[in-house]
Design a protein around this motif. Structure first.
Motif, PDB file in Angstrom:
ATOM      1  N   GLY A  36       0.833  -1.201   0.000  1.00 41.84           N
ATOM      2  CA  GLY A  36       0.000   0.000   0.000  1.00 41.84           C
ATOM      3  C   GLY A  36       0.864   1.246   0.000  1.00 41.84           C
ATOM      4  N   TYR A  37       0.334   2.312   0.552  1.00 46.84           N
ATOM      5  CA  TYR A  37       1.070   3.564   0.579  1.00 46.84           C
ATOM      6  C   TYR A  37       2.083   3.580   1.725  1.00 46.84           C
ATOM      7  N   GLN A  38       3.220   4.257   1.486  1.00 44.42           N
ATOM      8  CA  GLN A  38       4.092   4.574   2.605  1.00 44.42           C
ATOM      9  C   GLN A  38       3.319   5.478   3.558  1.00 44.42           C
ATOM     10  N   ILE A  39       3.609   5.353   4.855  1.00 42.94           N
ATOM     11  CA  ILE A  39       2.846   6.071   5.874  1.00 42.94           C
ATOM     12  C   ILE A  39       3.570   7.352   6.256  1.00 42.94           C
ATOM     13  N   ALA A  40       2.871   8.471   6.154  1.00 37.81           N
ATOM     14  CA  ALA A  40       3.373   9.761   6.610  1.00 37.81           C
ATOM     15  C   ALA A  40       2.543  10.195   7.813  1.00 37.81           C
ATOM     16  N   GLY A  41       2.779  11.410   8.279  1.00 40.86           N
ATOM     17  CA  GLY A  41       1.953  11.965   9.345  1.00 40.86           C
ATOM     18  C   GLY A  41       2.763  12.461  10.519  1.00 40.86           C
ATOM     19  N   ASP A  42       2.078  12.996  11.509  1.00 44.45           N
ATOM     20  CA  ASP A  42       2.698  13.554  12.708  1.00 44.45           C
ATOM     21  C   ASP A  42       2.041  12.969  13.952  1.00 44.45           C
ATOM     22  N   GLY A  43       2.719  13.148  15.089  1.00 42.38           N
ATOM     23  CA  GLY A  43       2.167  12.676  16.361  1.00 42.38           C
ATOM     24  C   GLY A  43       2.670  13.509  17.518  1.00 42.38           C
ATOM     25  N   LEU A  44       2.210  13.162  18.724  1.00 35.35           N
ATOM     26  CA  LEU A  44       2.562  13.897  19.933  1.00 35.35           C
ATOM     27  C   LEU A  44       2.651  12.931  21.106  1.00 35.35           C
ATOM     28  N   SER A  45       3.745  13.038  21.851  1.00 33.60           N
ATOM     29  CA  SER A  45       3.837  12.313  23.121  1.00 33.60           C
ATOM     30  C   SER A  45       3.808  13.319  24.266  1.00 33.60           C
ATOM     31  N   ILE A  46       3.179  12.936  25.354  1.00 31.55           N
ATOM     32  CA  ILE A  46       3.175  13.727  26.590  1.00 31.55           C
ATOM     33  C   ILE A  46       3.694  12.826  27.702  1.00 31.55           C
ATOM     34  N   ASP A  47       4.789  13.250  28.325  1.00 32.14           N
ATOM     35  CA  ASP A  47       5.439  12.446  29.367  1.00 32.14           C
ATOM     36  C   ASP A  47       5.714  11.028  28.886  1.00 32.14           C
ATOM     37  N   GLY A  48       6.120  10.915  27.620  1.00 35.44           N
ATOM     38  CA  GLY A  48       6.523   9.626  27.069  1.00 35.44           C
ATOM     39  C   GLY A  48       5.421   8.794  26.462  1.00 35.44           C
ATOM     40  N   LYS A  49       4.169   9.199  26.616  1.00 33.52           N
ATOM     41  CA  LYS A  49       3.043   8.427  26.061  1.00 33.52           C
ATOM     42  C   LYS A  49       2.578   9.049  24.754  1.00 33.52           C
ATOM     43  N   LEU A  50       2.485   8.239  23.715  1.00 40.97           N
ATOM     44  CA  LEU A  50       1.998   8.705  22.419  1.00 40.97           C
ATOM     45  C   LEU A  50       0.492   8.925  22.528  1.00 40.97           C
ATOM     46  N   VAL A  51       0.095  10.165  22.767  1.00 42.69           N
ATOM     47  CA  VAL A  51      -1.313  10.472  23.026  1.00 42.69           C
ATOM     48  C   VAL A  51      -2.069  10.849  21.757  1.00 42.69           C
ATOM     49  N   PHE A  52      -1.340  11.129  20.687  1.00 47.92           N
ATOM     50  CA  PHE A  52      -2.000  11.556  19.450  1.00 47.92           C
ATOM     51  C   PHE A  52      -1.138  11.167  18.266  1.00 47.92           C
ATOM     52  N   ARG A  53      -1.782  10.639  17.232  1.00 54.85           N
ATOM     53  CA  ARG A  53      -1.099  10.398  15.965  1.00 54.85           C
ATOM     54  C   ARG A  53      -2.113  10.539  14.838  1.00 54.85           C
ATOM     55  N   CYS A  54      -1.637  11.062  13.741  1.00 56.37           N
ATOM     56  CA  CYS A  54      -2.499  11.267  12.579  1.00 56.37           C
ATOM     57  C   CYS A  54      -1.727  10.806  11.360  1.00 56.37           C
ATOM     58  N   PHE A  55      -2.065   9.612  10.851  1.00 56.88           N
ATOM     59  CA  PHE A  55      -1.322   9.004   9.756  1.00 56.88           C
ATOM     60  C   PHE A  55      -1.900   9.409   8.403  1.00 56.88           C
ATOM     61  N   ALA A  56      -1.026   9.377   7.396  1.00 59.41           N
ATOM     62  CA  ALA A  56      -1.415   9.790   6.037  1.00 59.41           C
ATOM     63  C   ALA A  56      -0.787   8.860   5.016  1.00 59.41           C
ATOM     64  N   ASN A  57      -1.238   9.010   3.771  1.00 60.83           N
ATOM     65  CA  ASN A  57      -0.679   8.272   2.639  1.00 60.83           C
ATOM     66  C   ASN A  57       0.376   9.144   1.967  1.00 60.83           C
ATOM     67  N   ASP A  58       1.578   8.606   1.813  1.00 63.14           N
ATOM     68  CA  ASP A  58       2.625   9.329   1.079  1.00 63.14           C
ATOM     69  C   ASP A  58       2.463   9.074  -0.417  1.00 63.14           C
ATOM     70  N   HIS A  59       2.631  10.135  -1.211  1.00 62.74           N
ATOM     71  CA  HIS A  59       2.544  10.020  -2.665  1.00 62.74           C
ATOM     72  C   HIS A  59       3.861  10.477  -3.287  1.00 62.74           C
ATOM     73  N   PHE A  60       4.268   9.801  -4.372  1.00 64.31           N
ATOM     74  CA  PHE A  60       5.528  10.099  -5.047  1.00 64.31           C
ATOM     75  C   PHE A  60       5.278  10.232  -6.542  1.00 64.31           C
ATOM     76  N   ASN A  61       6.165  10.948  -7.216  1.00 65.13           N
ATOM     77  CA  ASN A  61       6.096  11.062  -8.666  1.00 65.13           C
ATOM     78  C   ASN A  61       7.280  10.317  -9.259  1.00 65.13           C
ATOM     79  N   PRO A  62       7.036   9.153  -9.887  1.00 62.34           N
ATOM     80  CA  PRO A  62       8.142   8.349 -10.412  1.00 62.34           C
ATOM     81  C   PRO A  62       8.910   9.038 -11.534  1.00 62.34           C
ATOM     82  N   LYS A  63       8.355  10.120 -12.097  1.00 62.31           N
ATOM     83  CA  LYS A  63       9.036  10.840 -13.175  1.00 62.31           C
ATOM     84  C   LYS A  63      10.063  11.847 -12.654  1.00 62.31           C
TER      85      LYS A  63
END
Length: 401
Positions: free
Chosen positions: A190-217
């Motif tokens: 499938g797609y490579q996974i992009a996105g950002d996240g946030l940890s608070i005091d070491g715990k990953l409390v938020f993540r928002c994943f996305a699809n990475d797109h590339f141009n083979p040309k």
């Protein structure tokens, strides 16, 4: 008034300066370039390289800052951690940030701790890298990367021994430290996974994943041209990715921090943590995430640097379909026109951050630094979003003189 030292004043980093000022902080900026736009937003500016740890520490001590932030900058992230640790300010462990920001150290750490990771090794000479490749240490194809570059600059795929020396030397030219990493190529599912996240005091409390797109040309087909939200895999896959990231953060004793992800899964749903950078993503990814979820990761990164309390919803549902699109050229030349469909401009473009104009000399897209600007876009469906990002030639054309 509490002071925040920001490392980097590019067009995409101005938002962090403006956010800090909105939160009531006095902003001090370091940037090596004399023409950076951030200096016109910051309260005070020093023309100092963000990778010069001693010089940045001198500025921080002189200004008696209360926090240090390298917003959306891999090269500056170790400097921020180094300075903050020296001054007893809020930070993640410097040694951990060094691991995350150096690809050879990161691969070694993953292997030592039982993560799925490709066979890889760092090199200070091209000759040693060639020798290992020729002695069957790796299976072709392999990927060569500078250990310390960002924006996919200098990343090359090598399919045969005949390509080795030329491509390895090219990759080496992009490393400030004079080191490259060679690793076996991981076939993604499938797609490579992009996105950002946030940890608070070491715990990953938020993540928002996305699809990475590339141009083979593109000259460098490994530079993403888009990240589209939400990621199109089931929730259980995303939970599995989340758990692997959490295991990494726990081992590294990370604290409160924002992250930018580049991840892959294979056909057996094994998770490969290609990069987990201790900073916000570029290309306006935090702004897109705010549109999609209401969570302001720019504000989170500023507050994390200052040691202030951060709150995010326990469940941040994604609403709608969003992406950035990096406007790019396939070749060098003089820009005549960026031709975008009127329908797309009206119905899909939410923010236009194109920075190049008619008559400007532009470069072929080989890294994030050679983009012509970004568009923030919205869509009616997942199908429309993926089609438009995978086939952008249908609606945008770069015309050269």
């Amino acid at each position: 008034m509490k002071k925040l030292l920001l490392l980097g004043g590019s067009a995409q980093q101005v938002v962090a300066i403006e956010t800090a000022k909105k939160l009531g902080y006095y902003t001090v900026l370091c940037d090596y370039l004399s023409d950076n736009p951030g200096q016109f937003s910051a309260d005070k500016f020093y023309q100092v390289s963000t990778t010069d740890k001693a010089a940045v520490l001198e500025v921080a001590e002189k200004e008696e800052v209360d926090g240090v932030l390298a917003y959306a900058s891999d090269p500056a992230a170790p400097t921020a951690a180094f300075v903050a640790e020296k001054m007893g300010l809020p930070t993640n462990p410097y040694k951990s940030v060094e691991i995350l920001c150096n690809k050879d150290k990161f691969r070694g750490f993953l292997k030592e701790n039982g993560f799925c990771t490709p066979e890889a090794c760092g090199y200070v000479t091209v000759d040693d890298a060639v020798a290992d490749c020729m002695n069957n240490r790796y299976r072709f194809p392999v990927i060569s990367k500078p250990v310390d570059s960002s924006g996919s600059k200098g990343v090359v795929r090598i399919d045969s021994p005949e390509e080795l020396e030329e491509k390895l030397r090219y990759s080496m030219t992009f490393s400030r430290a004079g080191r490259i990493i060679v690793e076996e190529y991981v076939e993604k599912f499938g797609y490579q996974i992009a996105g950002d996240g946030l940890s608070i005091d070491g715990k990953l409390v938020f993540r928002c994943f996305a699809n990475d797109h590339f141009n083979p040309k593109c000259v460098n087909p490994f530079v993403p041209i888009s990240a589209s939200f939400p990621y199109n895999m089931p929730e259980w896959v995303q939970d599995k990715v989340h758990n692997e990231i959490q295991r990494l953060l726990s081992l590294l004793e990370m604290k409160t921090c924002t992250y930018n992800f580049d991840l892959r899964i294979d056909k057996d749903y094994n998770v490969y943590l290609m990069e987990v950078a201790p900073r916000d993503g570029g290309n306006y990814i935090p702004q897109i995430i705010k549109y999609a979820t209401g969570v302001d990761l720019v504000e989170c990164s500023v507050k994390a640097a200052m040691g202030d309390k951060i709150t995010v919803p326990e469940v941040a549902e994604q609403n709608g379909y969003w992406s950035y699109y990096a406007v790019h050229s396939l070749e060098n030349g003089t820009l005549k026109k960026i031709d975008i469909s009127e329908k797309v401009l009206k119905e899909n473009v939410v923010e236009n951050h194109i920075i190049k104009n008619k008559g400007d000399e532009i470069s072929a897209f080989i890294g994030a630094n050679s983009t012509l600007g970004c568009l923030i876009m919205r869509f009616d469906s997942m199908e429309q979003m993926l089609d438009m990002m995978d086939h952008s030639e249908k609606w945008i054309n770069i015309c050269l003189e």
